[in-house]
Design an enzyme around this catalytic site. Structure first.
Site, mmCIF file in Angstrom:
data_model
loop_
_atom_site.group_PDB
_atom_site.id
_atom_site.type_symbol
_atom_site.label_atom_id
_atom_site.label_comp_id
_atom_site.label_asym_id
_atom_site.label_seq_id
_atom_site.Cartn_x
_atom_site.Cartn_y
_atom_site.Cartn_z
ATOM 1 N N ASP A 99 -9.461 6.674 5.991
ATOM 2 C CA ASP A 99 -9.040 5.276 5.913
ATOM 3 C C ASP A 99 -10.252 4.344 5.922
ATOM 4 O O ASP A 99 -11.289 4.684 5.338
ATOM 5 C CB ASP A 99 -8.071 4.954 7.063
ATOM 6 C CG ASP A 99 -7.040 3.931 6.645
ATOM 7 O OD1 ASP A 99 -7.318 2.732 6.790
ATOM 8 O OD2 ASP A 99 -5.958 4.327 6.164
ATOM 9 N N HIS A 155 -7.247 -1.587 9.386
ATOM 10 C CA HIS A 155 -6.177 -0.657 9.030
ATOM 11 C C HIS A 155 -6.383 0.691 9.704
ATOM 12 O O HIS A 155 -5.472 1.228 10.358
ATOM 13 C CB HIS A 155 -6.127 -0.504 7.508
ATOM 14 C CG HIS A 155 -4.894 0.164 6.992
ATOM 15 N ND1 HIS A 155 -4.910 1.433 6.441
ATOM 16 C CD2 HIS A 155 -3.607 -0.252 6.927
ATOM 17 C CE1 HIS A 155 -3.693 1.762 6.050
ATOM 18 N NE2 HIS A 155 -2.872 0.760 6.330
ATOM 19 N N SER A 308 2.293 3.235 6.463
ATOM 20 C CA SER A 308 0.949 3.568 6.933
ATOM 21 C C SER A 308 0.962 3.969 8.400
ATOM 22 O O SER A 308 0.131 4.769 8.844
ATOM 23 C CB SER A 308 0.009 2.368 6.758
ATOM 24 O OG SER A 308 -0.357 2.206 5.415
#
Length: 456
Positions: A99, A155, A308
């Site tokens: 990520d 994220h 996610s």
């Protein structure tokens, strides 16, 4: 009676005899079906993390988790994490998160970041482990080709918080697998995941020992991506991927590959999250709406939506399963996850069969997971009988127990204490030991720092 419960007896014996000895003797009698200690049952463990009540996906009692809105919620529309933690809380299973990086200095995750000991204990600016990456202490930045893993997007940090934030530390939030280790594979800074960084990042995770890979991105069909997935599959790596957010039924990858666990998203009412993709290519569903997790800065937490965040929930459950039994194959772990999911009874007819096997249930999956084979500890590449342990004194243990062992070769050693039902009590040591005799000790406490009853 018709249930056979009147055949269960409580047996008293001389207290000078150990419980383990009595259980062992009775279990060998052909006319006794089973024998076990008179367990003292406790309430399910609840962590002391002050923001835990907001994490409905871990423990949903219908509580107001997002005041003042107080969204509707259905009690038990969660993954049964609290019940699962009574069985297993993780045991250093390595999960690679591919990520945007990680806020490694955040105290919520700092202790659960994977460490490359060869580089940490090696010479600065030297590739000590010969893996072609210099000083890759906790992973690698494939965007800038260096070891700066700082998350500029938030994220990756949020995903890591869902999967492996430190639990029961009196701060912030809990996580699915609070003693899993996160390998940081940074492949993006801005939310775009180019294949030019994804390919080497994926290979890095496989080559450096990741047992699970969590992927919270989607892609159209790609031969390069499929090659990566097949390589991971052939190496026994469990791969979990988000289905994507668009409310589309068409397949998205890597979630749609058969070698990957594709994860759709659900809500606190056990309904499909409105934006989650769906279809016959989905393997399982996990919470994806209003997921509360850690931010980049210490003390920062936020709600977010998206598959996610569903993917690392399932990856965390896989970590709990492997923590209970590290000998399981990739296929066995996948089967345990999907065969023990909860149904989604409130789903409309048109979605039946399009949300996988149901919503993931960590507790049911762990109950169905067999314990590690008795009498085996894993050292290096092959199982070595536990008879190599030279001394365990006193036995049964008391407040301090000395454990001595001898290795025929340099090996990676994991020593842990389990109860008679195969539940992890505490990891004692993990690391590489040289050939020869070694000595370590256990202080008689579990992983939460609580004293364990003598004679376990």
């Amino acid at each position: 009676d018709s249930y056979g419960l009147t055949r269960i007896y409580k047996i008293g014996f001389d207290q000078l005899i150990s419980v383990a000895d009595v259980v062992g003797r009775l279990s060998r009698e052909p006319f006794i079906e089973y024998a076990e200690p008179n367990y003292l049952l406790e309430l399910a463990f609840l962590p002391n993390d002050p923001e835990f009540y907001r994490q409905w996906f871990l423990h949903n009692e219908g509580q107001c988790y997002n005041p003042p809105t107080c969204s509707p919620r259905t009690p038990d529309a969660d993954i049964d994490a609290v019940e699962a933690w009574d069985i297993q809380i993780g045991n250093n299973i390595i999960v690679a998160i591919i990520d945007s990086g990680l806020a490694i200095s955040n105290p919520e995750i700092q202790e659960n970041v994977w460490q490359n000991y060869a580089e940490i204990n090696g010479i600065p600016n030297v590739d000590d482990d010969n893996n072609r990456f210099v000083d890759d202490f906790n992973g690698w930045n494939f965007v800038n080709s260096n070891n700066n893993l700082q998350d500029n997007n938030a994220h990756g940090t949020g995903i890591a918080g869902v999967l492996a934030a430190k639990m029961n530390n009196g701060v912030g939030v809990a996580s699915v697998c609070p003693y899993c280790k996160v390998m940081v594979v940074k492949v993006t800074d801005n939310g775009n995941y180019p294949m030019s960084t994804l390919v080497p990042g994926f290979n890095y995770a496989i080559d450096n020992g990741a047992q699970i890979i969590s992927m919270s991105f989607v892609s159209p069909q790609s031969e390069a991506l499929q090659d990566l997935v097949v390589t991971g599959h052939n190496n026994g790596v469990i791969m979990v991927a988000a289905a994507g957010n668009g409310n589309f039924p068409v397949p998205f990858y890597p979630a749609a590959y058969s070698e990957v666990i594709g994860v759709a998203g659900s809500t606190a009412q056990d309904l499909k999250w409105s934006s989650s993709n769906y279809g016959s290519w989905i393997d399982i569903t996990a919470p994806a709406k209003e997921i509360y997790t850690m931010g980049r800065n210490a003390g920062a937490y936020f709600y977010n939506d998206g598959t996610s965040y569903a993917a690392p929930i399932v990856a965390g459950v896989a970590g709990l399963i492997l923590s209970k039994n590290s000998t399981l194959t990739k296929a066995e772990v996948e089967q345990l996850i999907m065969a023990n999911a909860d149904s989604l009874p409130n789903e409309p007819l048109y979605l039946q069969g399009l949300m996988g096997s149901g919503r993931v249930n960590a507790h049911r999956a762990l109950v169905a997971t067999p314990s590690d084979p008795a009498g085996i500890v894993l050292l290096g590449d092959s199982p070595i009988p536990v008879s190599l342990l030279m001394t365990v004194a006193p036995n049964p243990f008391s407040s301090v127990t000395e454990v001595g062992f001898e290795l025929p070769r340099d090996s990676e050693v994991h020593l842990a204490v389990y109860d008679v039902q195969g539940r992890l009590i505490r990891s004692i040591t993990a690391g590489v030991y040289l050939r020869g005799e070694h000595q370590t000790r256990w202080d008689g406490r579990d992983s939460m720092g609580k004293d364990v009853a003598s004679g376990l």
